[in-house]
Design an enzyme around this catalytic site. Structure first.
Site, PDB file in Angstrom:
ATOM      1  N   GLU A 249       4.543   0.737  16.529  1.00 25.69           N
ATOM      2  CA  GLU A 249       3.931   0.960  17.839  1.00 25.69           C
ATOM      3  C   GLU A 249       4.908   1.728  18.735  1.00 25.69           C
ATOM      4  OE1 GLU A 249       0.705  -2.111  18.726  1.00 25.69           O
ATOM      5  OE2 GLU A 249       2.587  -3.065  19.263  1.00 25.69           O
TER       6      GLU A 249
ATOM      7  N   GLU B 270       6.463  -5.541  24.313  1.00 25.36           N
ATOM      8  CA  GLU B 270       6.430  -6.236  25.619  1.00 25.36           C
ATOM      9  C   GLU B 270       7.325  -7.473  25.588  1.00 25.36           C
ATOM     10  OE1 GLU B 270       2.175  -6.485  25.773  1.00 25.36           O
ATOM     11  OE2 GLU B 270       2.111  -4.302  25.990  1.00 25.36           O
TER      12      GLU B 270
ATOM     13  N   LYS C  69      -3.494  -9.820  24.307  1.00 27.02           N
ATOM     14  CA  LYS C  69      -2.415  -9.985  25.302  1.00 27.02           C
ATOM     15  C   LYS C  69      -2.799 -11.084  26.296  1.00 27.02           C
ATOM     16  CE  LYS C  69      -1.062  -5.282  24.432  1.00 27.02           C
ATOM     17  NZ  LYS C  69      -0.465  -4.045  24.891  1.00 27.02           N
TER      18      LYS C  69
ATOM     19  N   HIS D 106       6.689  -7.811  19.503  1.00 24.41           N
ATOM     20  CA  HIS D 106       5.941  -6.804  20.261  1.00 24.41           C
ATOM     21  C   HIS D 106       6.865  -6.216  21.330  1.00 24.41           C
ATOM     22  CE1 HIS D 106       3.045  -4.959  22.935  1.00 24.41           C
ATOM     23  NE2 HIS D 106       2.213  -4.946  21.910  1.00 24.41           N
TER      24      HIS D 106
ATOM     25  N   ASN E 114      -5.067  -7.409  19.637  1.00 23.73           N
ATOM     26  CA  ASN E 114      -4.118  -8.170  20.447  1.00 23.73           C
ATOM     27  C   ASN E 114      -4.677  -8.255  21.871  1.00 23.73           C
ATOM     28  OD1 ASN E 114      -1.949  -9.131  21.885  1.00 23.73           O
ATOM     29  ND2 ASN E 114      -0.628  -7.352  21.525  1.00 23.73           N
TER      30      ASN E 114
ATOM     31  N   GLY F 236      -0.794   1.257  25.803  1.00 21.20           N
ATOM     32  CA  GLY F 236      -1.469   1.082  27.095  1.00 21.20           C
ATOM     33  C   GLY F 236      -1.418   2.321  27.984  1.00 21.20           C
TER      34      GLY F 236
ATOM     35  N   SER G 250      -2.615   2.823  22.016  1.00 23.03           N
ATOM     36  CA  SER G 250      -3.796   3.573  22.471  1.00 23.03           C
ATOM     37  C   SER G 250      -4.694   4.018  21.310  1.00 23.03           C
ATOM     38  CB  SER G 250      -3.392   4.775  23.331  1.00 23.03           C
ATOM     39  OG  SER G 250      -2.699   4.332  24.479  1.00 23.03           O
TER      40      SER G 250
END
Ligand code: PGA
Length: 252
Positions: free
Chosen positions: A169, A99, A11, A97, A9, A175, A215
């Site tokens: 996730e 985010e 992003k 996701h 991904n 991240g 991560s």
């Protein structure tokens, strides 16, 4: 038998030239790779999807979008429909996701609509779920993930579900450099497979690939992927360099 999958991904990273370079490097690394039960998926920003599908077709990787609209067509400025993705031969699309849930306030119902539109267009959703840190610390993580999956996926029938990939996730690992331990990942993946099994039966549950994200990198991928219910990874930061991404693919 369910597939092992590594999905990258990107992003909102890379300008045109950088994206072009990365695709070239990936193509070089992937074209001669012997993939048996493994699939590699690249999810670039939407603006690079067309050039990515062109490269992917010849070089052993599939292409996914990072999002799509929950509307079919019409006056939704700035949005991209599932049908448009299909017209570019995009095979996958990340949905839900964390985010997008956080910054764009996507709801379980909207995510269910997106999943339906993707399936109508023969695109495989990569459905993301996962808890935030406070939810894990207060031991609500299983309930949170159960709610995300049941509210957005459980209206699908068996045939439809078979086209879905799930990505667990934990938000606290995305991240942050803080990966879930392989035991934590396996525990949640087994829980998710159990949920699918209760609803759709064991045979169907065993066909669904469940990826770990957060991560995941060349150093920890082998240990994570060796877990019984971890069928690969959804990779953010480590997907931005071909060399790192290749090392993850070679961790199966
Ligand atoms: P990360 O991102 O690998 O950079 O933690 C994973 C993701 O958000 O899919």
């Amino acid at each position: 038998m369910r597939k092992n999958i590594v999905a990258g991904n990107w992003k909102m990273n890379k300008n045109f030239e950088e994206a072009d370079d990365l695709l070239f490097d990936l193509a070089e690394s992937l074209k001669d790779l012997e993939l048996e039960n493994e699939e590699v998926i690249i999810c670039p920003p939407a603006i690079y999807l067309e050039m990515s599908t062109d490269v992917g077709l010849e070089n052993n990787f599939s292409v996914g979008a990072q999002n799509c609209s929950n509307h079919e067509v019409g006056a939704y400025t700035g949005e991209i429909s599932a049908a448009m993705l299909k017209s570019l031969d995009v095979q996958y699309c990340i949905i839900g996701h964390s985010e997008r849930r956080k910054y764009f306030k996507e709801t379980h119902d909207e995510l269910a609509e997106k999943v339906n539109l993707l399936l109508d267009n023969s695109i495989n959703p990569i459905f993301c779920c996962g808890e935030v840190l406070e939810e894990r610390e207060s031991e609500k993580h299983f309930d949170i993930v159960k709610g995300q999956i049941s509210d957005s996926l459980f209206k699908l029938n068996k045939e439809e579900l078979l086209n879905v990939v799930i990505a667990y996730e934990p938000v606290w690992a995305i991240g942050t450099g803080k990966t879930a331990t392989s035991d934590q990942a396996q525990e949640m993946h087994a829980f998710i497979r159990g949920l699918l099994s209760e609803k759709y039966g064991e045979d169907i549950a065993n066909e669904i690939s469940i990826l770990y994200g957060g991560s995941c990198n060349a150093k920890n991928a082998k240990e994570l992927f060796s877990q019984k219910d971890v069928d690969g990874g959804l990779i953010g930061g480590a997907a931005l360099k071909a060399e790192d991404f290749l090392a993850i693919i070679q961790s199966f």
